[in-house]
Design an enzyme around this catalytic site. Structure first.
Site, PDB file in Angstrom:
ATOM      1  N   ILE A  15      -6.181 107.363   0.287  1.00 43.06           N
ATOM      2  CA  ILE A  15      -5.805 106.113  -0.380  1.00 43.06           C
ATOM      3  C   ILE A  15      -4.560 105.584   0.322  1.00 43.06           C
ATOM      4  O   ILE A  15      -3.473 106.144   0.169  1.00 43.06           O
ATOM      5  CB  ILE A  15      -5.516 106.288  -1.888  1.00 43.06           C
ATOM      6  CG1 ILE A  15      -6.718 106.904  -2.612  1.00 43.06           C
ATOM      7  CG2 ILE A  15      -5.162 104.934  -2.510  1.00 43.06           C
ATOM      8  CD1 ILE A  15      -6.479 107.125  -4.115  1.00 43.06           C
ATOM      9  N   ASP A  16      -4.711 104.532   1.087  1.00 41.12           N
ATOM     10  CA  ASP A  16      -3.566 103.867   1.702  1.00 41.12           C
ATOM     11  C   ASP A  16      -3.152 102.737   0.769  1.00 41.12           C
ATOM     12  O   ASP A  16      -3.918 101.796   0.541  1.00 41.12           O
ATOM     13  CB  ASP A  16      -3.933 103.306   3.077  1.00 41.12           C
ATOM     14  CG  ASP A  16      -2.740 102.657   3.741  1.00 41.12           C
ATOM     15  OD1 ASP A  16      -1.733 103.351   3.937  1.00 41.12           O
ATOM     16  OD2 ASP A  16      -2.809 101.457   4.041  1.00 41.12           O
ATOM     17  N   THR A  23      -1.167 103.893  -2.213  1.00 40.92           N
ATOM     18  CA  THR A  23      -1.271 104.678  -3.445  1.00 40.92           C
ATOM     19  C   THR A  23      -0.449 104.080  -4.585  1.00 40.92           C
ATOM     20  O   THR A  23      -0.863 104.137  -5.746  1.00 40.92           O
ATOM     21  CB  THR A  23      -0.854 106.136  -3.193  1.00 40.92           C
ATOM     22  OG1 THR A  23      -1.716 106.709  -2.205  1.00 40.92           O
ATOM     23  CG2 THR A  23      -0.970 106.965  -4.459  1.00 40.92           C
ATOM     24  N   GLU A  34      -3.951 112.990   5.320  1.00 45.45           N
ATOM     25  CA  GLU A  34      -2.607 112.812   4.775  1.00 45.45           C
ATOM     26  C   GLU A  34      -2.246 113.904   3.791  1.00 45.45           C
ATOM     27  O   GLU A  34      -1.117 114.389   3.783  1.00 45.45           O
ATOM     28  CB  GLU A  34      -2.485 111.453   4.086  1.00 45.45           C
ATOM     29  CG  GLU A  34      -1.119 111.239   3.463  1.00 45.45           C
ATOM     30  CD  GLU A  34      -0.906 109.861   2.893  1.00 45.45           C
ATOM     31  OE1 GLU A  34       0.257 109.549   2.585  1.00 45.45           O
ATOM     32  OE2 GLU A  34      -1.885 109.112   2.760  1.00 45.45           O
ATOM     33  N   ASP A  92      -2.218 106.154   8.531  1.00 35.46           N
ATOM     34  CA  ASP A  92      -2.101 104.780   8.039  1.00 35.46           C
ATOM     35  C   ASP A  92      -2.742 103.783   8.997  1.00 35.46           C
ATOM     36  O   ASP A  92      -3.279 102.760   8.559  1.00 35.46           O
ATOM     37  CB  ASP A  92      -0.627 104.388   7.858  1.00 35.46           C
ATOM     38  CG  ASP A  92       0.099 105.238   6.835  1.00 35.46           C
ATOM     39  OD1 ASP A  92      -0.481 105.497   5.779  1.00 35.46           O
ATOM     40  OD2 ASP A  92       1.252 105.636   7.098  1.00 35.46           O
ATOM     41  N   ASP A 103      -7.001 108.723   5.750  1.00 33.27           N
ATOM     42  CA  ASP A 103      -6.044 108.392   4.688  1.00 33.27           C
ATOM     43  C   ASP A 103      -6.888 108.132   3.441  1.00 33.27           C
ATOM     44  O   ASP A 103      -7.584 107.113   3.361  1.00 33.27           O
ATOM     45  CB  ASP A 103      -5.219 107.160   5.043  1.00 33.27           C
ATOM     46  CG  ASP A 103      -4.037 106.972   4.091  1.00 33.27           C
ATOM     47  OD1 ASP A 103      -4.102 107.512   2.969  1.00 33.27           O
ATOM     48  OD2 ASP A 103      -3.065 106.300   4.460  1.00 33.27           O
TER      49      ASP A 103
END
Length: 268
Positions: A85-86, A88, A68, A210, A83
């Site tokens: 940190i999905d 955030t 990402e 995601d 990802d």
């Protein structure tokens, strides 16, 4: 590859726990924005993705990585979609509902993946044809068959204009289902479908990273899963909208999809 994904997200979660927490430092420190002022990225996102890339270079040299925060391109062979940190915004505010997601992909199709929730340590994973687990226990979607009693998950866009359209769809849907939840992480919402904690989930505008791992986890747990097209592929033409991400228990999937179409999913 499933074991590799599990190993790397565990290490990434350990790394994240050792970083400064955004809610414990001066406001704005290490925080930037992307598509809109509400679409945030933290220094931790970058640090976690760099760790994942470094470990994959050691464990899977020659594989491509698509992330990402630092981009990349999936070519032939195995690629990894990360990802860091999905969720955030949750992370930024100190809420525990965020995840690290990593999927192994071949020809645009996820074949293995893992999602970890750093705050709880829960680890979901799956391999194509190999089932899905949470902390080693097999996952199975809910047995719900009455859409009126279904608990659903959803999410909202960073675009104010699109959020209003999504809100209108949800407002119409609320009279036809048990209730709706908005947790703030697409990966965790898909894992919740896999675990049977919610009966269905719909969100528009999610990116490949995601859902690359979590959609496989949901599908391997028995969910009916419909994703946007992976890069270079044609999106489904099913009336849910080109960039709709949908997962549901088989007993309510068809009726729920019909309800979503009726309430304007394609116009969101």
């Amino acid at each position: 590859m499933r074991a590799t994904a599990e190993q790397v997200v565990r290490e990434a979660a350990d790394h994240l726990r050792g970083l400064p927490r955004p809610w414990e430092v001066e406001p704005g420190d290490g925080v930037d924005t992307k598509s809109t002022p509400t679409d945030v990225v933290t220094a931790s996102d970058h640090s976690v993705e760099q760790l994942v890339r470094s470990r994959l270079a050691e464990l899977r040299p020659g594989d491509d990585v698509v992330g990402e925060e630092h981009g990349g391109q999936a070519r032939s062979g195995i690629s990894w979609v990360v990802d860091p940190i999905d969720g955030t915004v949750n992370f930024l505010y100190g809420l525990p509902w965020y995840a690290i997601s990593l999927a192994a992909v071949r020809d645009g199709r996820s074949i293995a993946g893992a999602v970890i929730e750093p705050e709880s340590g829960r680890l979901w994973s799956a391999a194509l044809g190999g089932g899905a687990t949470c902390d080693g226990r097999p996952l199975r979607v809910s047995r719900q068959t009455d859409v009126r009693l279904s608990l659903l998950g959803t999410g909202f866009s960073y675009s104010p204009q699109r959020r209003l359209r999504q809100a209108a769809m949800v407002a119409g849907l609320l009279g036809d289902v048990r209730d709706i939840r908005r947790a703030g992480s697409a990966a965790l919402d898909l894992c919740a479908v896999a675990a049977g904690w919610i009966d269905g989930y719909l969100e528009h505008g999610c990116n490949w990273w995601d859902w690359a791992a979590a959609s496989l986890i949901a599908a391997e747990a028995g969910a009916v899963v419909r994703t946007p097209a992976a890069p270079g592929r044609t999106p489904p033409d099913d009336g849910l909208g080109a960039d709709a991400l949908f997962a549901a228990a088989p007993g309510v999937a068809d009726e729920l999809a019909d309800l979503l179409r009726r309430h304007g999913a394609a116009e969101v």
